[in-house]
Design a protein around this motif. Structure first.
Motif, PDB file in Angstrom:
ATOM      1  N   LEU A  70      -2.066  -1.190 -41.775  1.00 39.31           N
ATOM      2  CA  LEU A  70      -1.844  -2.502 -41.172  1.00 39.31           C
ATOM      3  C   LEU A  70      -0.959  -3.307 -42.118  1.00 39.31           C
ATOM      4  N   ASP A  71       0.185  -3.741 -41.612  1.00 35.15           N
ATOM      5  CA  ASP A  71       1.106  -4.559 -42.394  1.00 35.15           C
ATOM      6  C   ASP A  71       1.374  -5.824 -41.600  1.00 35.15           C
ATOM      7  N   LYS A  72       0.839  -6.933 -42.083  1.00 37.61           N
ATOM      8  CA  LYS A  72       0.859  -8.210 -41.368  1.00 37.61           C
ATOM      9  C   LYS A  72       0.179  -8.021 -40.026  1.00 37.61           C
ATOM     10  N   ASN A  73       0.898  -8.080 -38.924  1.00 38.02           N
ATOM     11  CA  ASN A  73       0.252  -7.884 -37.627  1.00 38.02           C
ATOM     12  C   ASN A  73       0.722  -6.598 -36.927  1.00 38.02           C
ATOM     13  N   VAL A  74       1.260  -5.642 -37.692  1.00 37.02           N
ATOM     14  CA  VAL A  74       1.729  -4.368 -37.130  1.00 37.02           C
ATOM     15  C   VAL A  74       0.799  -3.244 -37.580  1.00 37.02           C
ATOM     16  N   THR A  76       0.052   0.660 -37.641  1.00 37.94           N
ATOM     17  CA  THR A  76       0.824   1.894 -37.557  1.00 37.94           C
ATOM     18  C   THR A  76      -0.093   3.091 -37.718  1.00 37.94           C
ATOM     19  N   ARG A 104       3.568   5.877 -34.795  1.00 43.88           N
ATOM     20  CA  ARG A 104       3.483   4.992 -33.633  1.00 43.88           C
ATOM     21  C   ARG A 104       2.986   3.637 -34.117  1.00 43.88           C
ATOM     22  N   SER A 105       3.696   2.565 -33.786  1.00 41.42           N
ATOM     23  CA  SER A 105       3.344   1.224 -34.251  1.00 41.42           C
ATOM     24  C   SER A 105       3.013   0.315 -33.080  1.00 41.42           C
ATOM     25  N   PHE A 106       2.068  -0.603 -33.332  1.00 41.00           N
ATOM     26  CA  PHE A 106       1.627  -1.548 -32.316  1.00 41.00           C
ATOM     27  C   PHE A 106       1.574  -2.937 -32.944  1.00 41.00           C
ATOM     28  N   THR A 107       2.137  -3.922 -32.268  1.00 40.30           N
ATOM     29  CA  THR A 107       2.075  -5.301 -32.735  1.00 40.30           C
ATOM     30  C   THR A 107       0.797  -5.921 -32.179  1.00 40.30           C
ATOM     31  N   HIS A 114      -7.963  -9.043 -37.794  1.00 39.30           N
ATOM     32  CA  HIS A 114      -7.405  -7.974 -38.632  1.00 39.30           C
ATOM     33  C   HIS A 114      -8.440  -7.357 -39.562  1.00 39.30           C
TER      34      HIS A 114
END
Length: 146
Positions: A70-74, A76, A104-107, A114
């Motif tokens: 999880l990077d900020k709100n993405v 992966t 595969r990434s999801f916002t 989080h």
């Protein structure tokens, strides 16, 4: 106009059978056929009153093969799997290596919490459960008419 076929002294195939065998072998080889197909897992995304649920179909992988970050709100999900079939004591005219990877990434929406993300991998399905923030949950109430 009349079409006339010329044989040029070669039977059936002017290029010879070797030409067709080589290209059939290359074009129909399982190595090329399997590796050229995009390997992105199918996904189902659902939402309930309290959470979001993301399901990815990733059969043939182990829990250790999967990486979730999880990077900020993405959010992966990725995997990298490399296999090598080696048999000692034999001469090989063909040996295949297998390398599969995907990302595969999801916002995530602002309503996602989080700090409360859980992952479960069962029977080839990776299930990510993302809890909603308390203030984002649907609250039902009755409104009085004045």
């Amino acid at each position: 106009m009349t079409l006339v076929k010329f044989n040029n002294g070669l039977k059936n195939n002017a290029r010879g059978p070797f030409f067709n065998d080589v290209f059939d072998s290359i074009l129909n080889d399982s190595f090329l056929g399997d590796k050229l197909v995009a390997r992105i897992p199918a996904v189902n995304i659902s939402e309930t009153e309290n959470e979001f649920q993301v399901e990815l179909a990733v059969p043939g992988l182990k829990k250790e093969d999967l990486k979730i970050s999880l990077d900020k709100n993405v959010l992966t999900v990725s995997s990298e799997k490399k296999t090598e079939n080696v048999e000692e004591g034999k001469k090989f005219s063909k040996r295949e290596y297998s390398y599969n990877s995907f990302s595969r990434s999801f916002t995530l929406p602002e309503s996602a919490d989080h700090s409360k993300i859980e992952a479960d991998y069962t029977d080839g399905i990776l299930t990510l459960t993302i809890t909603k923030k308390e203030e984002a949950k649907f609250q039902s109430r009755e409104i009085a008419v004045k």
